[in-house]
Design a protein around this motif. Sequence first.
Motif, PDB file in Angstrom:
ATOM      1  N   ARG A  25      27.428  45.401  40.107  1.00 26.40           N
ATOM      2  CA  ARG A  25      26.060  45.110  40.698  1.00 26.40           C
ATOM      3  C   ARG A  25      24.982  45.659  41.359  1.00 26.40           C
ATOM      4  O   ARG A  25      24.431  45.374  40.858  1.00 26.40           O
ATOM      5  CB  ARG A  25      26.785  44.418  42.203  1.00 26.40           C
ATOM      6  N   ARG A  70      42.351  43.531  28.999  1.00 33.83           N
ATOM      7  CA  ARG A  70      40.685  44.170  29.744  1.00 33.83           C
ATOM      8  C   ARG A  70      41.236  45.996  29.874  1.00 33.83           C
ATOM      9  O   ARG A  70      40.094  46.404  30.689  1.00 33.83           O
ATOM     10  CB  ARG A  70      40.871  44.086  31.577  1.00 33.83           C
ATOM     11  N   ALA A 110      26.828  34.123  37.057  1.00 30.23           N
ATOM     12  CA  ALA A 110      27.229  34.515  37.423  1.00 30.23           C
ATOM     13  C   ALA A 110      28.196  35.907  37.139  1.00 30.23           C
ATOM     14  O   ALA A 110      28.653  37.078  38.080  1.00 30.23           O
ATOM     15  CB  ALA A 110      28.123  34.107  38.568  1.00 30.23           C
ATOM     16  N   HIS A 123      34.039  37.957  29.724  1.00 31.95           N
ATOM     17  CA  HIS A 123      34.967  38.326  29.714  1.00 31.95           C
ATOM     18  C   HIS A 123      35.748  38.364  31.228  1.00 31.95           C
ATOM     19  O   HIS A 123      37.016  38.426  31.638  1.00 31.95           O
ATOM     20  CB  HIS A 123      34.906  40.079  29.825  1.00 31.95           C
ATOM     21  N   ASP A 124      34.678  38.531  31.519  1.00 25.98           N
ATOM     22  CA  ASP A 124      35.754  38.372  33.915  1.00 25.98           C
ATOM     23  C   ASP A 124      35.422  36.856  33.879  1.00 25.98           C
ATOM     24  O   ASP A 124      36.988  36.698  34.565  1.00 25.98           O
ATOM     25  CB  ASP A 124      34.645  38.892  34.690  1.00 25.98           C
ATOM     26  N   ARG A 174      32.059  30.895  42.775  1.00 28.28           N
ATOM     27  CA  ARG A 174      31.547  31.560  43.713  1.00 28.28           C
ATOM     28  C   ARG A 174      32.410  33.482  44.246  1.00 28.28           C
ATOM     29  O   ARG A 174      31.508  34.017  44.640  1.00 28.28           O
ATOM     30  CB  ARG A 174      32.537  30.669  44.589  1.00 28.28           C
ATOM     31  N   PHE A 175      33.131  33.283  42.602  1.00 31.51           N
ATOM     32  CA  PHE A 175      33.907  34.421  42.918  1.00 31.51           C
ATOM     33  C   PHE A 175      33.328  35.714  42.681  1.00 31.51           C
ATOM     34  O   PHE A 175      33.097  36.623  43.477  1.00 31.51           O
ATOM     35  CB  PHE A 175      35.751  33.788  42.154  1.00 31.51           C
ATOM     36  N   PHE A 176      32.507  35.070  42.077  1.00 34.61           N
ATOM     37  CA  PHE A 176      30.897  36.141  41.127  1.00 34.61           C
ATOM     38  C   PHE A 176      30.052  36.156  42.056  1.00 34.61           C
ATOM     39  O   PHE A 176      29.534  37.295  41.593  1.00 34.61           O
ATOM     40  CB  PHE A 176      31.290  36.022  39.419  1.00 34.61           C
ATOM     41  N   ALA A 177      30.083  35.521  42.794  1.00 33.43           N
ATOM     42  CA  ALA A 177      28.762  35.511  43.249  1.00 33.43           C
ATOM     43  C   ALA A 177      28.065  36.681  43.525  1.00 33.43           C
ATOM     44  O   ALA A 177      29.120  37.744  44.780  1.00 33.43           O
ATOM     45  CB  ALA A 177      28.342  34.423  44.253  1.00 33.43           C
ATOM     46  N   THR A 199      38.714  36.221  32.632  1.00 37.18           N
ATOM     47  CA  THR A 199      40.033  36.614  33.148  1.00 37.18           C
ATOM     48  C   THR A 199      40.335  35.993  34.694  1.00 37.18           C
ATOM     49  O   THR A 199      41.405  35.341  34.429  1.00 37.18           O
ATOM     50  CB  THR A 199      39.881  38.216  33.416  1.00 37.18           C
ATOM     51  N   PHE A 200      39.566  35.108  34.853  1.00 36.79           N
ATOM     52  CA  PHE A 200      39.302  34.322  37.030  1.00 36.79           C
ATOM     53  C   PHE A 200      39.949  32.972  35.371  1.00 36.79           C
ATOM     54  O   PHE A 200      41.291  32.624  36.215  1.00 36.79           O
ATOM     55  CB  PHE A 200      38.148  34.016  36.663  1.00 36.79           C
ATOM     56  N   TYR A 217      39.002  43.041  40.619  1.00 32.99           N
ATOM     57  CA  TYR A 217      37.943  42.604  41.347  1.00 32.99           C
ATOM     58  C   TYR A 217      37.369  43.120  42.604  1.00 32.99           C
ATOM     59  O   TYR A 217      36.830  42.290  43.525  1.00 32.99           O
ATOM     60  CB  TYR A 217      37.196  41.545  40.833  1.00 32.99           C
ATOM     61  N   ARG A 267      33.758  45.930  42.049  1.00 30.65           N
ATOM     62  CA  ARG A 267      32.406  44.506  42.272  1.00 30.65           C
ATOM     63  C   ARG A 267      30.973  45.380  42.919  1.00 30.65           C
ATOM     64  O   ARG A 267      29.999  45.297  41.855  1.00 30.65           O
ATOM     65  CB  ARG A 267      32.378  43.491  42.756  1.00 30.65           C
ATOM     66  N   HIS A 317      30.324  37.455  33.665  1.00 27.06           N
ATOM     67  CA  HIS A 317      30.310  38.227  32.442  1.00 27.06           C
ATOM     68  C   HIS A 317      31.170  36.969  31.368  1.00 27.06           C
ATOM     69  O   HIS A 317      32.374  36.927  32.355  1.00 27.06           O
ATOM     70  CB  HIS A 317      30.303  39.486  31.648  1.00 27.06           C
ATOM     71  N   GLY A 373      28.107  44.065  29.302  1.00 27.74           N
ATOM     72  CA  GLY A 373      28.987  44.382  29.750  1.00 27.74           C
ATOM     73  C   GLY A 373      29.747  43.825  30.582  1.00 27.74           C
ATOM     74  O   GLY A 373      28.661  43.199  31.515  1.00 27.74           O
ATOM     75  N   CYS A 374      31.070  43.484  30.568  1.00 27.98           N
ATOM     76  CA  CYS A 374      31.441  42.922  32.083  1.00 27.98           C
ATOM     77  C   CYS A 374      31.163  43.714  33.177  1.00 27.98           C
ATOM     78  O   CYS A 374      31.204  45.081  32.687  1.00 27.98           O
ATOM     79  CB  CYS A 374      33.253  42.695  31.737  1.00 27.98           C
ATOM     80  N   ASP A 375      32.199  43.305  34.343  1.00 33.49           N
ATOM     81  CA  ASP A 375      31.842  43.821  36.221  1.00 33.49           C
ATOM     82  C   ASP A 375      33.356  45.782  35.166  1.00 33.49           C
ATOM     83  O   ASP A 375      32.471  46.138  35.929  1.00 33.49           O
ATOM     84  CB  ASP A 375      32.454  42.952  37.011  1.00 33.49           C
ATOM     85  N   LEU A 390      44.487  39.520  40.410  1.00 35.54           N
ATOM     86  CA  LEU A 390      42.618  39.461  40.293  1.00 35.54           C
ATOM     87  C   LEU A 390      42.103  39.997  41.503  1.00 35.54           C
ATOM     88  O   LEU A 390      40.719  40.602  41.122  1.00 35.54           O
ATOM     89  CB  LEU A 390      42.726  37.105  39.934  1.00 35.54           C
ATOM     90  N   SER A 432      43.321  33.330  35.294  1.00 33.07           N
ATOM     91  CA  SER A 432      44.606  32.964  36.808  1.00 33.07           C
ATOM     92  C   SER A 432      44.757  31.572  37.491  1.00 33.07           C
ATOM     93  O   SER A 432      45.143  31.412  38.097  1.00 33.07           O
ATOM     94  CB  SER A 432      43.494  33.709  37.853  1.00 33.07           C
ATOM     95  N   SER A 441      44.585  34.738  43.378  1.00 36.96           N
ATOM     96  CA  SER A 441      45.878  36.200  42.482  1.00 36.96           C
ATOM     97  C   SER A 441      45.548  37.868  43.107  1.00 36.96           C
ATOM     98  O   SER A 441      44.505  37.633  43.351  1.00 36.96           O
ATOM     99  CB  SER A 441      45.650  35.672  41.019  1.00 36.96           C
ATOM    100  N   PHE A 497      46.400  43.979  33.233  1.00 39.40           N
ATOM    101  CA  PHE A 497      45.433  42.787  32.347  1.00 39.40           C
ATOM    102  C   PHE A 497      45.695  43.749  30.992  1.00 39.40           C
ATOM    103  O   PHE A 497      44.077  44.150  30.144  1.00 39.40           O
ATOM    104  CB  PHE A 497      44.448  42.250  32.768  1.00 39.40           C
TER     105      PHE A 497
END
Lengths: 146, 415
Positions: free
Chosen positions: A18, A122, B349, B353-354, B412-415, B357-358, A9, A14, B351, A64-66, A5, B361, A2, A119
Amino acid sequence: MSAALDTLYAAPIREHARNPRHRARLECADATARGDNPLCGDRVEIFLTLDGARIVQASFLGRGCDVSQASADLLAEAVRGLDAADARALSARVRQMARSGEGADAMGALGALAAAARFPSRVKCATLPWVTLEAALDGAREASSE
Amino acid sequence: MMDGIAHGYDVARIRQDFPILSQGVRGRPLVFLDSGASAQKPRQVMDAMRACMETAYANVHRGAYHLSELATENHEAAREAVRRFLNAARAEEIVFAGSSTNAINLVAHSFGRGVLKAGQRVLVSEMEHHANLIPWHMLRDSGLGIGMGVIRVTDAGELDLDSLRAELAKGDVGLVAVTHMSNVLGTVTPAAAIARMAHEAGARVLFDGSQAAVHRRVDVQALDADFYVFTGHKLYGPTGIGVLYAKHELLKAMPPFLGGGDMINTVTMDGFTWAEPPLRFEAGTPPIIEAQGLKAAVEYVEAIGMEAIEAHERRLVEHAMRVLPEVEGLSILGAAQDRGGVFSFALDAAHPHDLSTFLDSRGICIRAGRHCAEPLHARLGHEGGSARASFGLYTTEGEVDALAGALREARRFFA
């Protein structure tokens, strides 16, 4: 995949999530606050050192999340050197952008956070570090995304 | 996606009763794995609520005219349907509350303040969701001298019965209030044994059946439950209605919770006398339309059969326990021997929440966060929360496979 998405990200989010550049505790912080999202458990602590009204250094710790962690790292980068009043104004603009999805072009690296608007669940991830920054500048110790 | 008829359980046929399940999400089939938060509704429930409004609606317990009498009769028939569903001894033991949360607050107020004595304690477990935790905190903090104690949870995510035994041995426990099935771990607690232990220690017992009543046949007499609560919207019924079962002798001894119409016998400008249970606890106009929806929901699951639903979900759980652990980087919270169709997990890989969301989708709906069970997440070392997939009677093995596939993609997406 998508498209939305991929926007949320995107590479800057990212990368900041990271490999954060400002994830640290400032032992000599002049202002600090902790922000919680009670629903999902995300947590961000913001540390600031001040010279008068000017923010000299900014850092964060958190889990938390990214999106929330990248937003905190972007924040620390963006508010260094700003006067408190300018930092507040920037925070208001970022929060507005994350809600509306508009105004990203004028926001530089912070513009990546505009993708959160697509989102609705989010948006608070993106804004949690910023409400925490405002709490720190207000002298409040705690903030909540709610 | 459809699994057809397996073991005589026609899940494809059942899914046709749920209009929402046939819709797509972003061009993909909807994979709804959040029934533990709130379940989807079959057409039978919608039809019953519509029929109530179209043909038999008036206020209940009030009007001396045919339509009100009909509405009252239907309302009491809903109470009788719930009595049968729980195998309660009598319909007067069924109180309609707005939700499980309301029902527990009712007990905390009326039993907690009206029956428990100063110096007594309420025991809760570490795996309660907030609805069965905060009302007891509020009771403890109300200055009446009522305390609290905690039943520990083992690393496997089961209730530590030794801990319960030790707390009961202190001799001051007035009530044990525990979940019948964890909304995070899927752990089914040994309710009958808990009730026996509590009663031997002179304590009463409340089971929060918000999850359990959806997945297992509940027999309040066989369990010897003093209080049992569940909610309509997780049982494929409407929001706005929940159920408190309580033994009649307890309801008789309890003062009202809220004041208003329906809960009184006589009223003067100086005061009032209480109505008998259950109306004593049903102040104001009750959820009339919702009660018809709940009745239809109860009849719907009974027509399929709670045993058949339980067997279907056992197969789903076994299937999930085969395919999910094969996803690299995935860890499942808890390892209870007796578990229902609720799985909380973490992916290295991403969280939660992430991850949510993935998966969204991909058309897959799961819950991310702490599922209103913050202390349990802290106990299990997942302060930041977890992701949760929960099954319903319409869930298919194909949907579990879709989840496993999307989790691999996410890694794979969040790697």
